[in-house]
Design a protein around this motif. Structure first.
Motif, short mmCIF file in Angstrom:
data_model
loop_
_atom_site.label_atom_id
_atom_site.label_comp_id
_atom_site.label_asym_id
_atom_site.label_seq_id
_atom_site.Cartn_x
_atom_site.Cartn_y
_atom_site.Cartn_z
N LEU A 1 40.02 41.95 33.21
CA LEU A 1 40.66 40.90 34.00
C LEU A 1 42.17 41.09 34.02
CD1 LEU A 1 38.49 38.03 32.58
CD2 LEU A 1 38.41 38.88 34.94
N TYR B 1 45.70 39.55 34.42
CA TYR B 1 46.47 38.31 34.39
C TYR B 1 47.95 38.66 34.52
CZ TYR B 1 42.39 35.54 33.06
OH TYR B 1 41.19 34.89 33.06
N ARG C 1 47.22 32.46 43.47
CA ARG C 1 46.15 33.27 42.90
C ARG C 1 46.36 33.31 41.39
NH1 ARG C 1 47.80 37.87 47.05
NH2 ARG C 1 49.70 37.26 45.94
N PHE C 2 45.27 33.33 40.65
CA PHE C 2 45.38 33.20 39.20
C PHE C 2 44.93 34.47 38.47
CE2 PHE C 2 46.14 28.62 38.22
CZ PHE C 2 46.25 28.17 39.53
N VAL C 3 43.95 35.16 39.00
CA VAL C 3 43.34 36.25 38.23
C VAL C 3 42.77 37.28 39.20
CG1 VAL C 3 41.13 35.00 38.07
CG2 VAL C 3 41.69 36.75 36.37
N SER D 1 41.00 41.65 38.92
CA SER D 1 40.41 42.60 37.98
C SER D 1 40.94 44.00 38.30
CB SER D 1 38.88 42.59 38.06
OG SER D 1 38.44 43.18 39.26
N LEU E 1 36.08 31.55 34.95
CA LEU E 1 36.13 32.64 35.93
C LEU E 1 35.03 32.46 36.96
CD1 LEU E 1 36.74 35.44 33.31
CD2 LEU E 1 38.40 34.66 35.03
N TYR F 1 32.67 34.07 39.59
CA TYR F 1 32.07 35.32 40.04
C TYR F 1 31.06 34.99 41.14
CZ TYR F 1 34.13 37.99 36.20
OH TYR F 1 35.00 38.61 35.35
N PHE G 1 37.11 40.50 43.67
CA PHE G 1 36.05 40.57 42.66
C PHE G 1 35.91 39.29 41.85
CE2 PHE G 1 34.75 45.14 42.31
CZ PHE G 1 35.54 45.64 43.34
N VAL G 2 37.00 38.60 41.63
CA VAL G 2 36.95 37.48 40.69
C VAL G 2 38.03 36.46 41.04
CG1 VAL G 2 38.44 38.68 39.03
CG2 VAL G 2 36.89 36.88 38.21
N SER G 3 37.76 35.22 40.74
CA SER G 3 38.72 34.14 40.93
C SER G 3 38.57 33.21 39.73
CB SER G 3 38.39 33.45 42.26
OG SER G 3 39.21 32.33 42.46
N SER G 4 39.20 32.05 39.81
CA SER G 4 39.02 31.06 38.75
C SER G 4 38.86 29.70 39.40
CB SER G 4 40.20 31.07 37.77
OG SER G 4 41.35 30.51 38.39
N GLN H 1 42.06 28.51 40.72
CA GLN H 1 42.45 29.16 41.97
C GLN H 1 41.72 28.56 43.17
OE1 GLN H 1 42.95 33.44 41.91
NE2 GLN H 1 42.06 33.66 43.94
N ARG I 1 43.48 26.78 46.32
CA ARG I 1 43.71 27.44 47.62
C ARG I 1 42.47 27.77 48.43
NH1 ARG I 1 46.04 33.07 48.13
NH2 ARG I 1 44.07 33.62 49.07
#
Lengths: 249, 249
Positions: free
Chosen positions: A166, A168, A176-178, A180, B166, B168, B177-180, B183, B187
């Protein structure tokens, strides 16, 4: 492991809180002086004690909270040994894991945004500082920055981490927070895909970014681990104004 | 815990591999029949044994690999009990944790894309299926879909998870691929911020999406836990063509 992603809106900085729930020890990565009381309150609320602050590099857009947190709660200061700051308690170096109880950071020297910049790998997460942002990267035109070096840091060092790692970043400007490693390899418009070094250098040379508005006070202040200048112009004062409301400030 | 995010490009589906490294047991969430041999090879390469496949819902855009994986390696089939499929070994229900050794999934009934749709919460990750995508969501115009229900599922159930959880999703069409949760709350253009139910319903009613090109064979096939129709039109055959190369196919 306790993990919190905190946000400082004036400089769009992410501060990361990592805590060992068994021992109660915590660290903060890239804390900002403007939000230090909020962040210390969050550490306290979680029943944790702040053992260390850890900076990824000498920031040009905000003042680190490292020194004021040390004065306020007695935390120690970790930062890259590369920068030889006398105010630092623990000098980060590649090859030496930084460990606070169950919290383990593997330092990755990732120059390019600054020459002394480090990323930190920890339990499937990489805290990329300003080296790699979501769909972007830090600028390379100050503080011994180098597009050549940043390309190598990201493509050879960060992109060699496992795909699911991940990402960061230290900043985001679009909520946007994260991300990969797989995502940045696939779609980072500056550094992903088959982007060549020459293309990257052209991109970075063509950004036409303005002179960083806080750099002239932030960098000297951060070379002292976070000192606000005594007579800030009013338009800059918000960056340190919370300090004046503090009994420690 | 072993974790891999696998991608099936024909339907832009993410399949998730979770493995218990102590016992060697693994599960796959939303495996696709077209990539079943690749995914089984990855399970094998990691030294794992596939105990279960787990589907979030009855898919309309691809055929699940659940049945063929059961035939090939003896894995069991978990899927929402809501859909009352006779081919399922374990019926997922909210309130009952699905557990395979150290792998634990907390099912969250999240109707709206389909009425029997489930998300799964597992160790700081939420597998959101087609309920919540990165900057988007699944369509609501088939399979007892409902914009009212999806709004409630996402805003009340998923957005009440901790910010750092997270996200997925089951699909992405832009190499994200990934958010939270933080996030998506901040948005997601359809469901984030202060978006109202009426606004969301208007958005979903105005998408003008084409009739799903695979739905007429995928849904009946998936109601049998993953059967490819015997005489697919050529333009659909790629979705099951890998099966014909399999001794089990």
């Amino acid at each position: 492991m306790i993990f919190r992603q905190l946000y400082e809106p004036l400089s769009s900085t992410y501060t990361y809180l990592l805590g060992d729930e068994d021992t109660g020890q915590a660290i903060l990565i890239d804390p900002v002086i403007a939000t230090m009381h909020r962040d210390l309150a969050e550490v306290h609320r979680l029943g944790l004690t702040l053992a260390y602050t850890v900076d990824t590099h000498i920031h040009a857009d905000h003042v680190t909270a490292a020194l004021e947190m040390k004065r306020t709660v007695g935390s120690k200061i970790a930062a890259p040994a590369w920068d030889r700051l006398p105010c630092v308690d623990f000098g980060i170096e590649e090859g030496t894991t930084f460990q606070v109880d169950g919290i383990s950071l593997r330092p990755l020297h990732t120059p390019g945004h600054t020459d002394g910049h480090f990323a930190f790998l920890s339990a499937g997460r990489v805290f990329t500082g300003d080296a790699l942002l979501i769909d972007g990267c830090g600028r390379t035109d100050f503080q011994n920055g180098s597009a050549d070096a940043l390309y190598k840091s990201v493509r050879e060092k960060l992109f060699s981490l496992p795909d699911e790692t991940l990402v960061y970043p230290a900043h985001d400007y679009k909520e946007r927070f994260v991300s990969s490693i797989a995502q940045e390899k696939a779609r980072n418009p500056r550094l992903g895909g088959d982007r060549t070094l020459d293309e990257f250098k052209t991109i970075m040379a063509s950004l036409n970014l303005p002179y960083p508005k806080f750099i002239d006070y932030a960098v000297p202040g951060n070379r002292q681990c976070g000192v606000c200048p005594p007579n800030l112009p009013e338009n800059l004062a918000q960056y340190c104004q919370q300090m004046s409301a503090s009994p420690q400030g």
